[in-house]
Design a protein around this motif. Structure first.
Motif, PDB file in Angstrom:
ATOM      1  N   LEU A  31     -42.258 -24.700-147.441  1.00 48.94           N
ATOM      2  CA  LEU A  31     -43.627 -24.595-146.923  1.00 48.94           C
ATOM      3  C   LEU A  31     -43.654 -23.813-145.615  1.00 48.94           C
ATOM      4  O   LEU A  31     -44.549 -22.987-145.398  1.00 48.94           O
ATOM      5  N   VAL A  32     -42.688 -24.069-144.740  1.00 46.97           N
ATOM      6  CA  VAL A  32     -42.622 -23.316-143.487  1.00 46.97           C
ATOM      7  C   VAL A  32     -42.423 -21.833-143.764  1.00 46.97           C
ATOM      8  O   VAL A  32     -43.123 -20.969-143.199  1.00 46.97           O
ATOM      9  N   PHE A  33     -41.488 -21.503-144.649  1.00 41.52           N
ATOM     10  CA  PHE A  33     -41.209 -20.098-144.938  1.00 41.52           C
ATOM     11  C   PHE A  33     -42.383 -19.406-145.631  1.00 41.52           C
ATOM     12  O   PHE A  33     -42.666 -18.242-145.376  1.00 41.52           O
ATOM     13  N   SER A  34     -43.072 -20.138-146.530  1.00 40.32           N
ATOM     14  CA  SER A  34     -44.133 -19.501-147.309  1.00 40.32           C
ATOM     15  C   SER A  34     -45.432 -19.415-146.545  1.00 40.32           C
ATOM     16  O   SER A  34     -46.066 -18.348-146.488  1.00 40.32           O
ATOM     17  N   LEU A  35     -45.861 -20.516-145.934  1.00 39.44           N
ATOM     18  CA  LEU A  35     -47.177 -20.528-145.294  1.00 39.44           C
ATOM     19  C   LEU A  35     -47.181 -19.781-143.971  1.00 39.44           C
ATOM     20  O   LEU A  35     -48.225 -19.273-143.542  1.00 39.44           O
ATOM     21  N   SER A  36     -46.037 -19.698-143.310  1.00 36.89           N
ATOM     22  CA  SER A  36     -45.951 -18.912-142.078  1.00 36.89           C
ATOM     23  C   SER A  36     -45.745 -17.429-142.366  1.00 36.89           C
ATOM     24  O   SER A  36     -45.936 -16.589-141.491  1.00 36.89           O
ATOM     25  N   GLY A  37     -45.342 -17.123-143.611  1.00 35.33           N
ATOM     26  CA  GLY A  37     -45.044 -15.741-143.955  1.00 35.33           C
ATOM     27  C   GLY A  37     -43.663 -15.284-143.538  1.00 35.33           C
ATOM     28  O   GLY A  37     -43.323 -14.110-143.704  1.00 35.33           O
TER      29      GLY A  37
END
Length: 388
Positions: free
Chosen positions: A55-61
């Motif tokens: 989630l951190v990697f995906s939602l932060s880009g």
């Protein structure tokens, strides 16, 4: 060394961190005075860390803002450290869980970013290449059982520490390789926001692939977690023996052959139909394994190996189908977000399966059966089409 071989080898070595604690389950139960269900809790600590990491990697880009090779290398390095700390410093469930959580968080930079690395090097052969990648993840998952088999007389900490050394080697391989020339983020591409990632679920092909993946995930990691318990419950091996480690390694590790076979087969019938065939086969194994108590041992082992072969053979094709369906500039974020949802589903099935296996015995396999059935229904819009 060719890039794809380097990536799949690094995936094999790096993902050995995932189930490193499960290979020492019997010793942990005894030395930490735990219940068998606590092994599921330790496994879920890894899953939760992986979910939050993706989630951190995906939602932060982050998965699409920085070179995938650098993220992979840093995460493999940190994961190796946390895994070694679990082996050398943890002394009970309370001290071990945060370290397993940290390992899972780091794996979020290894598995999804490994998929993106493949696409940056060989986008035209993504299905077959991802089959090799997930095959190595599967073999990496089985690897701690193999290490435990080879060092059956050594303390359990040794097998777990070996996984840390392998992850360090993975970090070095990917750092040296770097990113491929494809899927470079375009100038002027839309900002990477949550809405852009969620948008992918409005794309029919992506949604069908994701639903198939979610059903697949209900079964896969719970099955891998249950393999030693299924072997003991079926009378095929006794707890704490080298035979148990060997059969567990074979049952999980044969999935690597399933992935590679599915990759070759996808050239003839397409990724969606390979995934559907694997889901159908694992569903049949789920349904029939609890009914095999009176069969000869070799037949029960054969069915378990077929289950291990098919249960993960579909996994790379969900990634390939999803990557093909979504905009190229958000491939990393979309795959990471899909993984986050899928691994949240695994936490439920793992917790229920490890809690109830003592009471249900072999019938626990039926708890996993709704997964592949749901996956087949979700994937139906893609596998009913002509092969592509």
């Amino acid at each position: 060394m060719p890039p794809v071989i380097t990536i799949v080898l690094a995936q094999l070595l790096g993902t050995s961190l995932w189930f490193s604690a499960n290979s020492a389950a019997d010793d942990l139960v005894c030395s930490w005075q735990m219940q068998p269900a606590d092994i599921g809790t330790l496994t879920n600590a890894v899953q939760l860390g992986f979910i939050l990491g993706t989630l951190v990697f995906s939602l932060s880009g982050l998965a699409d803002r920085f070179p995938a090779s650098r993220i992979f290398a840093v995460c493999a390095l940190l994961g190796a450290g946390f895994n070694a700390a679990f082996a050398l410093l943890a002394h009970d469930l309370a001290s071990g869980m945060p370290l397993r959580f940290a390992v899972g968080f780091c794996l979020a930079g290894v598995y999804p970013l490994g998929m993106k690395l493949v696409v940056t090097w060989v986008p035209e052969r993504a299905g077959a290449a991802l089959a090799w990648l997930v095959g190595m993840l599967t073999l990496g998952t089985a690897l701690p059982h193999g290490v435990r088999l080879l060092g059956s007389g050594l303390p359990w900490q040794v097998a777990i520490s070996v996984s840390s050394l392998l992850a360090l080697l993975a970090a070095g391989l990917i750092f040296r390789l770097g990113d491929g020339p494809h899927l470079v983020r375009r100038h002027g591409a839309p900002p990477l926001r949550l809405g852009r990632v969620l948008y992918t679920f409005s794309i029919p092909a992506f949604r069908a692939s994701a639903l198939g993946y979610f059903g697949h995930q209900w079964e896969l990691y719970a099955f891998w977690t249950l393999v030693p318990a299924l072997l003991v419950a079926s009378g095929l091996a006794e707890s704490g023996t080298a035979l148990l480690s060997g059969l567990a390694f074979a049952t999980v590790g044969i999935g690597a052959l399933g992935c590679v076979t599915g990759g070759f087969w996808s050239h003839r019938i397409g990724s969606a139909r390979v995934a559907a065939a694997a889901l159908a086969t694992s569903a049949l194994c789920c349904a029939f394994f609890p009914l095999t108590g009176e069969l000869p041992a070799w037949l029960r082992v054969g069915l378990l190996l077929l289950w291990g072969f098919s249960v993960v053979a579909d996994s790379p094709h969900f990634s390939a189908l999803s990557a093909r369906a979504c905009p190229p500039e958000i491939v990393g974020s979309a795959l990471a977000f899909q993984n986050a949802i899928g691994f949240a589903i695994t936490m439920v099935s793992i917790q229920l399966a490890t809690r109830w296996v003592g009471d249900w015995g072999l019938s626990i396999a039926w708890l996993l059966l709704p997964g592949p059935i749901f996956g087949l229904l979700g994937l139906f819009p893609l596998w009913r089409r002509p092969a592509a």
